[in-house]
Design an enzyme around this catalytic site. Structure first.
Site, PDB file in Angstrom:
ATOM      1  N   ARG A  54      53.225  52.106  45.449  1.00  0.00           N
ATOM      2  CA  ARG A  54      54.478  51.939  45.435  1.00  0.00           C
ATOM      3  C   ARG A  54      55.359  50.532  45.159  1.00  0.00           C
ATOM      4  O   ARG A  54      56.065  50.197  44.616  1.00  0.00           O
ATOM      5  CB  ARG A  54      55.132  52.645  46.722  1.00  0.00           C
ATOM      6  CG  ARG A  54      54.997  54.365  46.519  1.00  0.00           C
ATOM      7  CD  ARG A  54      54.283  55.174  47.502  1.00  0.00           C
ATOM      8  NE  ARG A  54      53.292  55.071  47.382  1.00  0.00           N
ATOM      9  CZ  ARG A  54      52.678  55.675  47.235  1.00  0.00           C
ATOM     10  NH1 ARG A  54      52.554  56.919  46.739  1.00  0.00           N
ATOM     11  NH2 ARG A  54      50.685  55.187  47.371  1.00  0.00           N
ATOM     12  N   THR A  55      54.604  49.767  46.167  1.00  0.00           N
ATOM     13  CA  THR A  55      55.579  49.007  46.330  1.00  0.00           C
ATOM     14  C   THR A  55      55.715  47.861  45.036  1.00  0.00           C
ATOM     15  O   THR A  55      56.232  47.554  44.866  1.00  0.00           O
ATOM     16  CB  THR A  55      54.839  47.754  47.698  1.00  0.00           C
ATOM     17  OG1 THR A  55      54.126  48.131  48.665  1.00  0.00           O
ATOM     18  CG2 THR A  55      55.547  46.839  48.079  1.00  0.00           C
ATOM     19  N   LYS A  82      38.645  33.059  40.627  1.00  0.00           N
ATOM     20  CA  LYS A  82      38.037  32.163  40.746  1.00  0.00           C
ATOM     21  C   LYS A  82      37.854  30.215  41.736  1.00  0.00           C
ATOM     22  O   LYS A  82      37.559  29.122  41.436  1.00  0.00           O
ATOM     23  CB  LYS A  82      38.591  30.952  39.158  1.00  0.00           C
ATOM     24  CG  LYS A  82      38.343  31.328  37.754  1.00  0.00           C
ATOM     25  CD  LYS A  82      39.061  30.633  36.584  1.00  0.00           C
ATOM     26  CE  LYS A  82      39.299  31.191  35.604  1.00  0.00           C
ATOM     27  NZ  LYS A  82      40.330  30.536  34.850  1.00  0.00           N
ATOM     28  N   ARG A 103      51.955  40.190  47.832  1.00  0.00           N
ATOM     29  CA  ARG A 103      50.904  41.057  48.908  1.00  0.00           C
ATOM     30  C   ARG A 103      49.485  40.358  48.607  1.00  0.00           C
ATOM     31  O   ARG A 103      49.229  40.175  47.866  1.00  0.00           O
ATOM     32  CB  ARG A 103      51.020  42.256  48.198  1.00  0.00           C
ATOM     33  CG  ARG A 103      50.008  43.916  48.897  1.00  0.00           C
ATOM     34  CD  ARG A 103      49.719  45.026  48.687  1.00  0.00           C
ATOM     35  NE  ARG A 103      50.961  45.425  49.509  1.00  0.00           N
ATOM     36  CZ  ARG A 103      50.746  46.774  49.911  1.00  0.00           C
ATOM     37  NH1 ARG A 103      50.257  47.819  48.856  1.00  0.00           N
ATOM     38  NH2 ARG A 103      52.271  47.326  50.646  1.00  0.00           N
TER      39      ARG A 103
HETATM   40  C1  NCD Z   1      51.523  50.520  53.139  1.00  0.00           C
HETATM   41  C2  NCD Z   1      51.117  49.360  53.046  1.00  0.00           C
HETATM   42  O1  NCD Z   1      50.657  49.166  51.974  1.00  0.00           O
HETATM   43  O2  NCD Z   1      50.520  49.263  53.788  1.00  0.00           O
HETATM   44  N1  NCD Z   1      51.778  51.388  52.200  1.00  0.00           N
HETATM   45  C3  NCD Z   1      53.029  51.248  51.574  1.00  0.00           C
HETATM   46  O3  NCD Z   1      53.070  49.544  51.012  1.00  0.00           O
HETATM   47  N2  NCD Z   1      53.799  51.854  51.018  1.00  0.00           N
HETATM   48  C4  NCD Z   1      50.878  52.090  53.826  1.00  0.00           C
HETATM   49  C5  NCD Z   1      49.301  52.349  53.468  1.00  0.00           C
HETATM   50  O4  NCD Z   1      48.477  51.551  52.962  1.00  0.00           O
HETATM   51  O5  NCD Z   1      48.459  52.967  54.438  1.00  0.00           O
END
Ligand code: NCD
Length: 321
Positions: A54-55, A82, A103
């Site tokens: 999703r993100t 690497k 992320r």
């Molecule tokens: C969450 C995350 O990655 O922090 N998901 C998200 O971004 N929608 C929650 C999760 O991983 O459970």
């Protein structure tokens, strides 16, 4: 016009209530009218060093709908494989685009990246730290759903709103960020309901209390006791990848008592008709798929709203001051 925010977006602690309301307003406008500005000269780089559906995709969808171009890289296909450092990767990517959506499994990683980046860093989840863009889409969904119930989140004279946070409150970065935004609004009661060893960190409770000394934070209730007074039920997954020993994860999730942190038919029977059921997704056994048919389930609305909120965020990042 949009929310002016040309700096890094690292933490919900950067925002004041006015900015949060502007984001909500702007996301609502974009949802209703579509985008008002296109950014065809901008390139959004998504750098995901932890799994995400999703993100990652909603940021890319938001960028595409704003006419931006996108570049996506993951740890598996990058030189991180690497042994390249986060800093070196960011120092490189800054020459290829105009913003980095990051992320990373390490808490504080986006702050580290921001320290070396000439282009804005957007924190899309840093380990068990924060997830500010998810918190914005969550508060947008709460605001919108409350409005449908003729309740104004802003109104200091309304009845109190009770939000139950359930599950892995130690590691859920979505919760860590969302409780801070909730505390900006009047008459909020937050119930923290977590299995032993996965309780909400004291540090977070302290910060929330500092934001607003009228917010009520309550621990020690069971979900079964709390459900009848809950307006927003925010479920979370037990974060398997955060356990040092995976046996500890199974000891919790396979125990009989774990059902106390899951949605069951008996539980929903006791819930308010006006309640809303939220989850950042992905889900595990805490949220069975039969709940999807319940009109109180709003987690796929969160998914939809995520694109509009991320369009509002990117628009803010790319707008001239
Ligand atoms: C969450 C995350 O990655 O922090 N998901 C998200 O971004 N929608 C929650 C999760 O991983 O459970």
């Amino acid at each position: 016009m949009g929310v002016m925010y040309r700096k890094h977006l690292l933490s919900v602690f950067q925002f004041n209530k006015h900015q949060v309301l502007q984001y909500i307003k702007r996301a609502m406008e974009i949802k209703r009218d579509g985008p008002s500005r296109m950014f065809p000269t901008k390139t959004v780089i998504s750098m995901f060093f932890e799994p995400s559906t999703r993100t990652s995709c909603s940021f890319q969808a938001a960028a595409i709908r704003l006419g931006c171009r996108t570049i996506a890289i993951t740890d598996k296909i990058s030189s991180a494989e690497k042994g390249e450092s986060l800093e070196d990767t960011v120092k490189t990517l800054q020459y290829y685009g105009d913003a980095i959506v990051l992320r990373h499994p390490e808490k504080g990683s986006s702050r580290k990246a921001a320290g070396v980046s000439a282009i804005p860093i957007i924190n899309a989840g840093d380990g068990n730290g924060e997830h500010p863009t998810q918190a914005l889409l969550d508060i947008f969904t709460i605001y919108e759903e409350m409005r449908k119930r003729n309740i104004d989140l802003m109104d200091g004279n309304r009845e109190p709103i009770t939000v139950a946070m359930v599950g892995d409150l130690k590691n859920s970065r979505t919760v860590h960020s969302l409780v801070h935004l909730l505390a900006m609004f009047p008459k909020i009661r937050i119930l923290y309901i977590a299995p032993p060893s996965l309780e909400i960190p004291e540090e977070i409770m302290g910060q929330v209390g500092n934001t607003n000394d009228e917010v009520q934070q309550i621990t020690g209730l069971s979900l079964f006791e709390a459900i009848g007074e809950t307006d927003v039920l925010y479920m979370t997954r037990i974060q398997k990848e955060r356990f040092e020993n995976v046996r500890d994860y199974y000891a919790i999730t396979l125990s009989h008592g774990f059902l106390n942190y899951c949605i069951t038919p008996e539980l929903l029977e006791r819930a308010k008709g006006s309640a809303m059921i939220m989850h950042p997704l992905p889900r595990s056994t805490e949220l069975p798929s039969w709940v999807d048919a319940d009109p109180r389930a709003v987690y796929f609305k969160q998914v939809e709203n995520g694109v509009y909120m991320r369009m509002a965020i990117l628009e803010g990042v790319f707008s001239e001051p």
